[in-house]
Each structure stands twice: as C-alpha cells, then as structure tokens.
Design a protein around this motif. Structure first.
Motif, PDB file in Angstrom:
ATOM      1  N   ILE A 222      10.434  -4.247   5.430  1.00 52.55           N
ATOM      2  CA  ILE A 222       9.321  -3.655   6.171  1.00 52.55           C
ATOM      3  C   ILE A 222       9.837  -2.873   7.376  1.00 52.55           C
ATOM      4  CG2 ILE A 222       7.315  -4.216   7.609  1.00 52.55           C
ATOM      5  CD1 ILE A 222       6.810  -6.594   5.684  1.00 52.55           C
ATOM      6  N   LEU A 223      10.782  -3.449   8.103  1.00 49.31           N
ATOM      7  CA  LEU A 223      11.327  -2.779   9.283  1.00 49.31           C
ATOM      8  C   LEU A 223      12.056  -1.489   8.909  1.00 49.31           C
ATOM      9  CD1 LEU A 223      12.632  -5.855  11.319  1.00 49.31           C
ATOM     10  CD2 LEU A 223      10.622  -4.445  11.809  1.00 49.31           C
ATOM     11  N   PHE A 224      12.747  -1.497   7.778  1.00 54.33           N
ATOM     12  CA  PHE A 224      13.405  -0.266   7.339  1.00 54.33           C
ATOM     13  C   PHE A 224      12.369   0.783   6.955  1.00 54.33           C
ATOM     14  CE2 PHE A 224      17.359  -2.323   7.603  1.00 54.33           C
ATOM     15  CZ  PHE A 224      18.357  -1.391   7.405  1.00 54.33           C
ATOM     16  N   ALA A 225      11.287   0.350   6.327  1.00 46.77           N
ATOM     17  CA  ALA A 225      10.241   1.290   5.915  1.00 46.77           C
ATOM     18  C   ALA A 225       9.554   1.921   7.119  1.00 46.77           C
ATOM     19  CB  ALA A 225       9.217   0.580   5.036  1.00 46.77           C
ATOM     20  N   THR A 226       9.435   1.166   8.203  1.00 52.79           N
ATOM     21  CA  THR A 226       8.769   1.675   9.403  1.00 52.79           C
ATOM     22  C   THR A 226       9.741   2.330  10.375  1.00 52.79           C
ATOM     23  OG1 THR A 226       8.950  -0.519  10.443  1.00 52.79           O
ATOM     24  CG2 THR A 226       6.907  -0.022   9.257  1.00 52.79           C
ATOM     25  N   GLY A 227      11.008   2.433   9.983  1.00 53.52           N
ATOM     26  CA  GLY A 227      11.999   3.084  10.830  1.00 53.52           C
ATOM     27  C   GLY A 227      12.503   2.226  11.974  1.00 53.52           C
ATOM     28  N   GLU A 228      12.236   0.920  11.918  1.00 52.81           N
ATOM     29  CA  GLU A 228      12.661   0.013  12.994  1.00 52.81           C
ATOM     30  C   GLU A 228      13.989  -0.660  12.622  1.00 52.81           C
ATOM     31  OE1 GLU A 228       8.874  -2.033  14.759  1.00 52.81           O
ATOM     32  OE2 GLU A 228       8.523  -1.764  12.610  1.00 52.81           O
TER      33      GLU A 228
ATOM     34  N   CYS B   6       0.837  -1.209   0.000  1.00 52.61           N
ATOM     35  CA  CYS B   6       0.000   0.000   0.000  1.00 52.61           C
ATOM     36  C   CYS B   6       0.869   1.255   0.000  1.00 52.61           C
ATOM     37  CB  CYS B   6      -0.928   0.000   1.210  1.00 52.61           C
ATOM     38  SG  CYS B   6      -2.179  -1.306   1.175  1.00 52.61           S
ATOM     39  N   GLY B   7       2.024   1.179   0.649  1.00 51.61           N
ATOM     40  CA  GLY B   7       2.982   2.274   0.591  1.00 51.61           C
ATOM     41  C   GLY B   7       2.822   3.352   1.642  1.00 51.61           C
ATOM     42  N   ASP B   8       1.698   3.390   2.360  1.00 45.06           N
ATOM     43  CA  ASP B   8       1.516   4.426   3.375  1.00 45.06           C
ATOM     44  C   ASP B   8       1.980   3.911   4.734  1.00 45.06           C
ATOM     45  OD1 ASP B   8      -1.220   3.580   5.002  1.00 45.06           O
ATOM     46  OD2 ASP B   8      -1.213   2.900   2.924  1.00 45.06           O
ATOM     47  N   SER B   9       2.297   4.822   5.628  1.00 41.74           N
ATOM     48  CA  SER B   9       2.885   4.455   6.914  1.00 41.74           C
ATOM     49  C   SER B   9       1.951   3.605   7.767  1.00 41.74           C
ATOM     50  CB  SER B   9       3.282   5.719   7.688  1.00 41.74           C
ATOM     51  OG  SER B   9       2.158   6.559   7.903  1.00 41.74           O
ATOM     52  N   LYS B  10       0.658   3.882   7.701  1.00 41.19           N
ATOM     53  CA  LYS B  10      -0.305   3.121   8.500  1.00 41.19           C
ATOM     54  C   LYS B  10      -0.289   1.647   8.118  1.00 41.19           C
ATOM     55  CE  LYS B  10      -5.284   2.629   9.331  1.00 41.19           C
ATOM     56  NZ  LYS B  10      -6.636   3.148   8.981  1.00 41.19           N
ATOM     57  N   ASN B  11      -0.343   1.367   6.826  1.00 43.82           N
ATOM     58  CA  ASN B  11      -0.369  -0.024   6.383  1.00 43.82           C
ATOM     59  C   ASN B  11       0.996  -0.691   6.500  1.00 43.82           C
ATOM     60  OD1 ASN B  11      -3.100  -0.858   5.470  1.00 43.82           O
ATOM     61  ND2 ASN B  11      -2.917   0.953   4.177  1.00 43.82           N
ATOM     62  N   GLN B  12       2.072   0.080   6.382  1.00 47.88           N
ATOM     63  CA  GLN B  12       3.396  -0.498   6.598  1.00 47.88           C
ATOM     64  C   GLN B  12       3.561  -0.918   8.053  1.00 47.88           C
ATOM     65  OE1 GLN B  12       5.974   2.576   5.059  1.00 47.88           O
ATOM     66  NE2 GLN B  12       5.991   1.685   3.006  1.00 47.88           N
ATOM     67  N   LYS B  13       3.007  -0.128   8.956  1.00 48.71           N
ATOM     68  CA  LYS B  13       3.023  -0.500  10.370  1.00 48.71           C
ATOM     69  C   LYS B  13       2.205  -1.768  10.587  1.00 48.71           C
ATOM     70  CE  LYS B  13       4.215   0.412  14.639  1.00 48.71           C
ATOM     71  NZ  LYS B  13       5.633   0.390  15.054  1.00 48.71           N
ATOM     72  N   LYS B  14       1.077  -1.851   9.893  1.00 44.81           N
ATOM     73  CA  LYS B  14       0.245  -3.049   9.979  1.00 44.81           C
ATOM     74  C   LYS B  14       1.009  -4.261   9.457  1.00 44.81           C
ATOM     75  CE  LYS B  14      -3.688  -5.247  10.613  1.00 44.81           C
ATOM     76  NZ  LYS B  14      -4.213  -5.496  11.975  1.00 44.81           N
ATOM     77  N   ALA B  15       1.756  -4.075   8.378  1.00 42.70           N
ATOM     78  CA  ALA B  15       2.565  -5.168   7.822  1.00 42.70           C
ATOM     79  C   ALA B  15       3.568  -5.664   8.856  1.00 42.70           C
ATOM     80  CB  ALA B  15       3.286  -4.694   6.565  1.00 42.70           C
ATOM     81  N   SER B  16       4.181  -4.739   9.582  1.00 43.26           N
ATOM     82  CA  SER B  16       5.145  -5.114  10.616  1.00 43.26           C
ATOM     83  C   SER B  16       4.472  -5.909  11.731  1.00 43.26           C
ATOM     84  CB  SER B  16       5.805  -3.855  11.186  1.00 43.26           C
ATOM     85  OG  SER B  16       6.734  -4.185  12.194  1.00 43.26           O
ATOM     86  N   GLU B  17       3.276  -5.494  12.120  1.00 44.38           N
ATOM     87  CA  GLU B  17       2.538  -6.197  13.174  1.00 44.38           C
ATOM     88  C   GLU B  17       2.163  -7.609  12.739  1.00 44.38           C
ATOM     89  OE1 GLU B  17      -0.769  -3.677  13.910  1.00 44.38           O
ATOM     90  OE2 GLU B  17       0.414  -2.091  14.877  1.00 44.38           O
ATOM     91  N   VAL B  18       1.701  -7.741  11.501  1.00 39.17           N
ATOM     92  CA  VAL B  18       1.318  -9.060  10.991  1.00 39.17           C
ATOM     93  C   VAL B  18       2.542  -9.963  10.910  1.00 39.17           C
ATOM     94  CG1 VAL B  18       0.412 -10.315   8.994  1.00 39.17           C
ATOM     95  CG2 VAL B  18      -0.687  -8.191   9.734  1.00 39.17           C
ATOM     96  N   PHE B  19       3.669  -9.392  10.501  1.00 44.45           N
ATOM     97  CA  PHE B  19       4.890 -10.190  10.406  1.00 44.45           C
ATOM     98  C   PHE B  19       5.333 -10.657  11.789  1.00 44.45           C
ATOM     99  CE2 PHE B  19       7.166 -10.571   6.337  1.00 44.45           C
ATOM    100  CZ  PHE B  19       8.001 -11.623   6.669  1.00 44.45           C
TER     101      PHE B  19
END
Length: 382
Positions: A266-272, A231-244
């Motif tokens: 995913i972690l790089f995209a979310t700043g983790e 999806c590319g937006d921060s909200k869904n990228q955070k969701k991707a991290s949670e699902v992972f």
C-alpha cells in the motif's frame, strides 16, 4: 458472521547494472516491487447461528408479533428450511405497506431485526446453494418471494440475486439502526463478493466502529484497508493507507507479517516508500528463505534510493557476513564502494564476487582498471 482471510502476492524483478570500466561509475541495479492491485480475500467461514438471532431479539424486546415471526423463522432455519423462513419474514414485513407507520412500528413489521434476519437467511441460502449446487438442506434452486417473484441463479455458479437482495436488507437494517455492527460486517461480506470493493471497505470500517470497544477486531480494519486498496485508484489507496495507520495504532499486538507485507504494498502504491523502510526492516529480519531474500533486496535498494549511505553500507556488510556465498551481496557492496570512491575495498569485493560468479567482460575490465588505479600490477591471464 463472515471471517475473511486476506492474502496477497508479491513479484520482484531485478534489472542488472552495466559497469563502465573507464569512469568506474555504476548504475545500481533496480529492484522493483510490482504491486498487484488484487488481494484475493478468501471466505473461509460464514456462520449465522440461532444464538445470534435470540441474543438480539431478547436485547431489543421485539414487539410480540415480530417476536413470534422471528422465533418461527428461526426454527425453520435450524431445520434447513431457509426458503420458507425467507417467505415468512418477507410476508410479515410486507404488511407494513397496508398500515400506518405508527402501526407498523407497533407490530414490528418495519423493525430493523426483520431486515437483518432476512439478510442473514439469504446469505445462508447463498452459502448452502454454492456449496451444494443449489440443493443444500433440501432447498430449491428457485426461491419464491411473497411478491410472487423469485430469486434465481443466473447460471450454475451465479448467486448474485441472493447477495444483492441480502445487501438491500442489510442496508435497510443499518439505516434503521446504525450501530448494528453484525449487519455492517455481513453487508461488507456481500459487497466484497459482489465486487463492490469501495463500499465493502466502508462497511467493514462502519462495522468496526459500531462494535463495542471490547469487541472491535483488528481484522475488520485490515479487511477494510485491503478492500480500499483493491479499488486501484489513488483516492482509495490513500484511504487504505489511512485505515492501516489506524490499525497499527489501535492494535499493534495483532499485526502479522502478512499484514505488514500488505502495508508495504500500500505504501509503495501511494508513493510513501520512505515510510515503508521501517516495515521492510521488520520483514527482512523476521521472514525466512526466499521471501526473506526478496525483502532484503528491497530494503537494501530503498537505502540506496533514499541516499542513506551509512545504512546501505552497513547493511550490505551485514548481508555478506550472514550469507558470504551469495554473489549478489558482494556485487552490491562493490557498487557501494565505487560510489564512495573507495577503490581498494571495491577491488576486494570484486575479487570475492569473482570467486562466486563468473565475471562479465565489463567486470573484468573494471577489475583491471581498479588494479591500475591502485598501482597494483594486473595479470590479465588471471
């Protein structure tokens, strides 16, 4: 059921440093991970066999009229007459409009399984049409509906109408029976193909959760995470991290290196980034060839970026031992020693580096300064 394989691409760039010979200070070159938001999920299989229909029909004990309709439609599908099966099912379902709600339930006109089977048939029609240019098993390019309308391809390779209609039927099915895992997963496949990544991700998760615990597959959580990430937006990228995170905790033995690579992105995209280090360590150790070197570079840079001085020094030494003819590792070791003001070891690393790669003017100046700072005579003629 669709089986989707996820794949992803990584591109790593290197920004070289400039060495100041006067201050002996360095700027470590920056290794950047350019994360592409698109992870193409490749559909490699999609099967809707009669056993699926029969198993659910028998389990649910369909009303007699609905059972007769389902059995007849199943025979048509087996014979490759998918369009006829869809017309039969839609005609049967449309009878619900002319009777009371109680009568529709009694006869099975509004039964979830009719919607589910219609979704399956439309998906099969799309599969056959896309693989056989609309002529699969004798199917026509135009599918007439009981309402007198028709599903038509918008262009030679556009089967959007089939997929949109299938999505509607699957949505109807899960509204009537929320624990119908196959409908959720097939809905996810439709939405993915239509480019609706957020809803595809949600449907994959719903399909996973609706499955019996023994039947829950790690891949469905993975697909859900990747769809959210796309999806590319921060909200869904955070969701991707949670699902992972859920995927890792519930299915640790199913995790592949490819999945770990996705998680790092995913972690790089979310700043983790710091959280990604343990997974970078796995990739740097277990991959091979050019890909391994990329992960080694990334891991070493993360050690440096997060001021993990002992780890960065130890790892740089390990890399020079494992691959002593790779100039990059000696150059990195040089910079680490300079940061630690250990000029003797820095000079040793620079000398070895000079045997493996031509020195720039700045590096030659640095060597001269190191010799002078250590009180060692320096011959500029080499």
């Amino acid at each position: 059921m669709c089986i989707i394989k996820a794949s992803q691409k990584y591109f790593i760039s290197l920004q070289k440093d400039y060495v100041s010979p006067k201050s002996l200070m360095i700027v470590i070159w920056i290794l950047c991970l350019n994360i592409y938001q698109s992870f193409p999920l490749e559909v490699i299989d999609f099967e809707m066999g009669s056993l699926v229909y029969e198993a659910y029909a028998e389990e649910e004990k369909l009303p007699y009229a609905a059972g007769v309709c389902v059995n007849e439609a199943g025979k048509m599908i087996k014979a490759g007459r998918i369009s006829e099966a869809i017309e039969l099912l839609e005609s049967f379902s449309s009878k619900a409009k002319d009777v009371s709600g109680e009568k529709a339930i009694q006869k099975g006109y509004s039964h979830y399984y009719i919607d589910y089977m219609l979704g399956n048939a439309l998906m099969m029609l799309e599969e056959n049409s896309s693989s056989k240019s609309g002529s699969g098993h004798g199917e026509n390019k135009t599918l007439k509906k009981s309402s007198g309308q028709a599903y038509k391809k918008n262009s030679k390779d556009d089967f959007t109408p089939f997929l949109k209609k299938a999505s509607q039927y699957y949505n109807n099915a899960v509204k009537k029976r929320a624990d119908l895992a196959p409908a959720w997963l097939n809905l996810a496949r439709c939405q993915y193909t239509l480019g609706d990544m957020e809803n595809a991700g949600k449907a994959f998760i719903k399909g996973y959760e609706a499955s019996a615990k023994a039947d829950r597959k790690a891949m469905h959580l993975y697909y859900g995470a990747i769809c959210f990430f796309q999806c590319g937006d921060s909200k869904n990228q955070k969701k991707a991290s949670e699902v992972f995170g859920k995927l890792l905790s519930r299915h640790p033995s199913d995790i592949t290196l490819e999945w770990i690579e996705s998680y790092v992105s995913i972690l790089f995209a979310t700043g983790e980034k710091k959280k990604a280090i343990k997974y970078l360590e796995t990739l740097a150790q277990k991959t091979s060839g050019k890909r391994q070197r990329q992960w080694q570079e990334m891991l070493l840079y993360q050690y440096l970026e997060h001021k993990m001085e002992k780890r960065s020094l130890a790892y740089a030494k390990t890399l020079t031992r494992d691959n002593p003819v790779e100039p990059m590792w000696w150059r990195t070791l040089l910079h680490i020693y300079l940061d630690r003001n250990d000029y003797k070891q820095a000079l040793n690393a620079l000398i070895i580096y000079g045997f493996l790669a031509p020195l720039t003017n700045e590096e030659q100046d640095l060597m001269e300064n190191l010799y002078l700072s250590l009180g060692i005579p320096f011959d500029s003629r080499g």
